[in-house]
Structures are given as structure tokens and as C-alpha cells.
Design an enzyme around this catalytic site. Structure first.
Site, PDB file in Angstrom:
ATOM      1  N   ARG A   1       0.846  -1.202   0.000  1.00 39.70           N
ATOM      2  CA  ARG A   1       0.000   0.000   0.000  1.00 39.70           C
ATOM      3  C   ARG A   1       0.872   1.239   0.000  1.00 39.70           C
ATOM      4  NH1 ARG A   1      -1.673   3.929   3.069  1.00 39.70           N
ATOM      5  NH2 ARG A   1      -0.485   3.170   4.860  1.00 39.70           N
ATOM      6  N   VAL A   2       0.541   2.165  -0.884  1.00 35.47           N
ATOM      7  CA  VAL A   2       1.109   3.509  -0.836  1.00 35.47           C
ATOM      8  C   VAL A   2      -0.044   4.482  -0.717  1.00 35.47           C
ATOM      9  CG1 VAL A   2       3.272   3.020  -2.035  1.00 35.47           C
ATOM     10  CG2 VAL A   2       1.239   3.570  -3.370  1.00 35.47           C
ATOM     11  N   SER A   3       0.219   5.654  -0.151  1.00 32.62           N
ATOM     12  CA  SER A   3      -0.873   6.559   0.180  1.00 32.62           C
ATOM     13  C   SER A   3      -1.476   7.276  -1.018  1.00 32.62           C
ATOM     14  CB  SER A   3      -0.409   7.594   1.212  1.00 32.62           C
ATOM     15  OG  SER A   3      -0.063   6.941   2.410  1.00 32.62           O
ATOM     16  N   SER A   4      -0.727   7.437  -2.108  1.00 31.39           N
ATOM     17  CA  SER A   4      -1.244   8.163  -3.269  1.00 31.39           C
ATOM     18  C   SER A   4      -0.617   7.617  -4.540  1.00 31.39           C
ATOM     19  CB  SER A   4      -0.960   9.668  -3.138  1.00 31.39           C
ATOM     20  OG  SER A   4       0.429   9.891  -3.050  1.00 31.39           O
TER      21      SER A   4
ATOM     22  N   GLN B   1       3.230   8.024  -5.253  1.00 28.34           N
ATOM     23  CA  GLN B   1       4.238   7.431  -4.391  1.00 28.34           C
ATOM     24  C   GLN B   1       4.749   6.136  -5.009  1.00 28.34           C
ATOM     25  OE1 GLN B   1       2.433   7.242  -0.449  1.00 28.34           O
ATOM     26  NE2 GLN B   1       3.624   9.021   0.148  1.00 28.34           N
TER      27      GLN B   1
END
Length: 206
Positions: free
Chosen positions: A10-13, A16
Site C-alpha cells: 500500500r502507498v498513500s497516493s 508514491q
């Protein structure tokens, strides 16, 4: 016996980079086709690919994540999801940067207690960091606004003949649809800019 080995990233945006997580998961033998990735905030677990992953998982499967904050950043929900995965589904989880969070080891009472304690601490840290990020963002925006930085879409420029267009429209010589086309504005924007224009004219007259 492990049935299948999965990975979650998972990356926040969308801007990224997920390469570090992908390399770590592949480094422990997770095939790319079994790695699920979301580019979304960790505030909750309403994530498309995470949900797909959970539907795929079966008892005996092994799930790798690089760090607990990649699973999420909500204290209560991290612990709830951990319980669902390990207790209800029967999955083993290995957090690569925290060897104590490997449910394949220490399945006795003491091992479970230590893992639960570490999970609570790291879940708290993950949520606390998320709240600190939000505070820093809010402070940054406030500071930028104080310096005159504007956020959002740039204002639509009014055409140089705006006054003539208004006069023609008010006299009934120009339909509103033509007004909007000539001004290149939506109806809501036109009426807002019209109010602003009239206020400016009234100030100038004073």
C-alpha cells in the site's frame, strides 16, 4: 502446510513509489501475481484490492507485508483486521521489518501475548503518525494561505467585454446560453462572477 503465499502493498497516493515494498516481497519469494496493491490512504480498510485479497485468502495461507503501517494507519481497525485474518480465516502473517510479528512463530501463550503487545504498540504508532501528517499538512496549508498562496482551480477570467455581455443579457437581447458560451463559464460561475463584478462596480462608484 502453507497453501499459498501472498503479499500486500500500500502507498498513500498514486504518485508514491511502491518499488521498495515490491522488492522486499519478491525477495522472500512472493510471486508478483500474488501481490495485491492499493494506492490509497490507510485511514480505513475500504480498499478495492485489499478486499479482493481477503476474499482469496484461505486457512493456512501466508501473507507478507513490509511494515504494519502498510496494512493500515487506524489503531482499532488494524487490530480488528489482524484478528479477522489470523483467527477467523486462519492466515499466517509476517511483517518483514518486525520479526516479532510473524504468527508462524511463538504460537504458545507467551508468543501470542508478545505479538499482540507489539501489534498494539505499532498500530498506535501508525495512527499517531497519520494524525501528525494531517496536522503538518494543515499547518502547511494555513502558512501558505497566510502568504497569499491560493489552492484549487484558478478563477475563470472574465472576458474583456463582460459589461457589454451583461447589458445585452439584462436587456433581453442575449439568451443565457449564449452568455455562458461567450464567457466560457458554467451558469453557477457566471452568476458568482456577476455578483463579484457588481460589488466591484459599486465600490468604484463610491
Amino acid at each position: 502446510m502453507i497453501m499459498k503465499t501472498y503479499g500486500y502493498v500500500r502507498v498513500s497516493s498514486t504518485d508514491q513509489n511502491e518499488d521498495r515494498q515490491m522488492l522486499a516481497l519478491k525477495g522472500v519469494g512472493v510471486e508478483e501475481k500474488y501481490i495485491y496493491m492499493d494506492k490509497q490512504s490507510g485511514k480505513d480498510f475500504n480498499r478495492l484490492n485489499y478486499k479482493r485479497l481477503v476474499r482469496k485468502l484461505k486457512a493456512g495461507d501466508l501473507l507478507y507485508i513490509l511494515s504494519i503501517d502498510r496494512l493500515g494507519r487506524n489503531y482499532e481497525e488494524i487490530q480488528n483486521q489482524w484478528r479477522i485474518l489470523t483467527k477467523e480465516i486462519g492466515v499466517d502473517i509476517c511483517v518483514l521489518d518486525m520479526p516479532l510479528l510473524d504468527t508462524r512463530n511463538g504460537k504458545d501463550l507467551m508468543g501470542t501475548f508478545i505479538a499482540d503487545l507489539v501489534l498494539q504498540i505499532l498500530s498506535f504508532v501508525a495512527q499517531n503518525e497519520r494524525e501528525n501528517i494531517k496536522k503538518r499538512q494543515a499547518q502547511g496549508i494555513a502558512a501558505a494561505k497566510a502568504k497569499g498562496v491560493k489552492f484549487g482551480r484558478p478563477e475563470k477570467e472574465i472576458p474583456s467585454d463582460f459589461e457589454n455581455i451583461i447589458n445585452a443579457w439584462e436587456q433581453g437581447n442575449l439568451p443565457i446560453n449564449d452568455v455562458l458560451k461567450q464567457c466560457n463559464m458554467s451558469q453557477a460561475t457566471f452568476y458568482r462572477r456577476l455578483r463579484e463584478y457588481r460589488l466591484m462596480c459599486n465600490k468604484n462608484e463610491k
